[in-house]
Design an enzyme around this catalytic site. Sequence first.
Site, PDB file in Angstrom:
ATOM      1  N   HIS A 355      16.923  36.350   2.547  1.00 37.94           N
ATOM      2  CA  HIS A 355      18.191  35.689   2.841  1.00 37.94           C
ATOM      3  C   HIS A 355      19.299  36.708   3.041  1.00 37.94           C
ATOM      4  O   HIS A 355      19.179  37.864   2.621  1.00 37.94           O
ATOM      5  CB  HIS A 355      18.560  34.659   1.776  1.00 37.94           C
ATOM      6  N   ASP A 365      20.797  41.519  -4.621  1.00 46.58           N
ATOM      7  CA  ASP A 365      20.369  40.167  -4.261  1.00 46.58           C
ATOM      8  C   ASP A 365      21.348  39.579  -3.278  1.00 46.58           C
ATOM      9  O   ASP A 365      22.393  39.063  -3.679  1.00 46.58           O
ATOM     10  CB  ASP A 365      20.285  39.316  -5.535  1.00 46.58           C
ATOM     11  N   GLU A 402      20.424  30.534   0.915  1.00 48.94           N
ATOM     12  CA  GLU A 402      19.355  30.610  -0.090  1.00 48.94           C
ATOM     13  C   GLU A 402      19.917  30.367  -1.472  1.00 48.94           C
ATOM     14  O   GLU A 402      19.319  29.672  -2.288  1.00 48.94           O
ATOM     15  CB  GLU A 402      18.671  31.983  -0.028  1.00 48.94           C
TER      16      GLU A 402
HETATM   17 ZN   LIG Z   1      18.157  36.266  -3.650  1.00 53.47          ZN
END
Ligand SMILES: [Zn+2]
Length: 727
Positions: A355, A365, A402
């Site tokens: 993502h 992340d 996401e």
């Molecule tokens: Zn992630």
Amino acid sequence: MAKSMCRAVGALVLAIAFLFPSAISVGAQADRGIAGFAPVRVEAELAREQKLRAIPDAAHAESNLRHITSEPHLAGTEGSHRLAEWLRDQYRSYGFDAEIVSYSVWLPQAREVKLELKTPNTITLGTPEQPIEIDKDTYNKDAVMAFNAYAPSADVTAPVIYVNYGTQEDYRALEAMGISVEGKIAIARYGRCYRGIKTKLAEEHKAVGLVLYSDPQDDGYSAGDAFPRGPWRPMSGIQRGSVQYTQIYPGDPLTPGVGSTANAKRLAPADAKNLPRIPTMPINAQDATAILENLGGPHVPHSWQGALPFTYHIGPGDAVAHMKLVMDYQQRPIYDVIAKLHGTNDGEWVVLGNHHDAWVYGAVDPGSGTATMLETARALGELVRSGWKPQRTILMCEWDGEEPGLIGSTEWVEANRAELQAKAVAYINTDVAVAGPNFTASATPSLSGLVRDAARAVQGPHSAGSVYDAWLEHAKRGQTELSGIARTQGGSEKMGEAPVDALGAGSDFCPFLDFAGIPSIDTGFVGDYGVYHSLYDDFYWMKTFGDPTFAYHATLAKVLGTVALRLDEADVLPFDYAVYAAAITRATNDVISRANQLGIQDATTQAVADASARLTASAAHVAQALQRSGYASFDAATENRINHELVSVEQALLAPGGLVGRPWYKHTIYAPGSYAGYAAEVLPGVNEALDRDDAATFQQEAAALAAALSRASVRLDEVAQLANASK
Ligand SMILES: [Zn+2]
């Protein structure tokens, strides 16, 4: 989303004899062959891989990540749209045919998130994350306030009860103590399971609200120095995150099972089964201190005590909390980027993805994965420029949405299910791709050998050995469980190999595997990472702690490139169903003995045992037939049919009607747990029925499982027959 959160649990060591030495030096593979390649093509493949692996470069990865993290890019905001356009242009510059695919989805933004404690004096909580002088990005006013995506608007006032991690086990302990959260606001620490499970459990136990906080014991100062001195969560750090009930179904809440296209039939929000009905909000340890210090009632059980400097009580006592959430729910656009490198055979696709939306900057992340994928793409593009044409078409996908609930990937998979099931041979995900030095991989068992082989082929960044050597070393030191799988007939999985885990929940492989039955991999480097979903998961953190030289980014780009090339160029797809059948047999043996203990021993358990034995036999026949063939003796049409059948085995494991109670989840072998963990629930239908002591559902799920295993056997028998016939 989240895979690093299970970190603390897996420190089990299996005392296994190392039957097979692992050291296969990089580049010395030619005489060994490559799984799925005819001997005459091995040398060319190794040369191509070597060329590819010379390209990914740390400086490029660093500049990619600097751009990706240059502004906050939450899904549904202009920052996310701008990043999608930049990514599309990057892929185009590498020679990919790239476009943005947009969906209109039901997506919340937070307008007001308020928390007060009346003790009886009023303390205002909900304090934001503090900027840190050395890290100028932390001053950005566009960083979104801390909230939980898909929490409803609400205004509630109630006494507070501490529920530890808020798991099923914790509620059972509370019940034994005679304490109920009914009509109360629960406060739970993060960890142990997905926050949407914590919310579902609080809702089922009739709490009127849920406050989630990060205890320093779990990812703060108890784990190590806190940011900016170290990589762990500071007292002011907040873990944002979704509370959508993705365990029921992920994606746009209003379009389960179909893509959120313009004409899609949409549910009324009140009818969406994956939306929580109680308010939740995330807070930092500083705010949690104010609440927990003021709780009365009994002391907590020993294991419930966190690392804040006082004795925890369960509550309630005199303290009353007031939560107010004002959420703005609307149809909002999200922007996936789909980039294609067309192959000779456009009818078969190798799909990679991660993502691009982030809670704030998302350096780890998901930025580390995106920065890495771009390097893989650049390398593939350079191979094309030097005259190579992929055999299969390679897709590189950058998903939006996401973080709120795997939305971009889910909608795209739902909208393109038939085409994907006809064409996609595998999906490779790389979320939370670089957070430290320790290689990790999860995969459908058929692909575990491919991941290990690719890791063996890539030089580690700081050692003489391969990525695989360091991975195995780390596992041997007891950080993770070694593969305990006995050598199976024709299978490549051996005792004492580096562990490849089952795919759980929490990232974009979920719709590919669990809904569409596409064999999947999720991989990356993990480490000490305490700033998950906070303002501090930014470029400075990565440059100072995660991967200061970006060597792990470049290394991962080589691993991904190697996996992609092998899937792309293989004559026969390198799927090892003997390993898969062995994993299934272990799981069916477990579930049958569980059922027997509960007094269930009948035709359905026998059918499962028989089907799993047949699968093992069919998989062994395939392994023998392919081995005999040497992958070399097939005409193009036979090869195509064999590959098509091999891919379809995974789809045969889907139950057409899905799991009882959550029909979106179709895979009979893997699903996220309804109530447990981030880890995969293996044989979810039958095991969860046994958890609930529900014999009728068990029968139904066992019959569906046996049927799925039988379908898979039929596919495998077809492969064996094709391979034997063309000898
Ligand atoms: Zn992630």
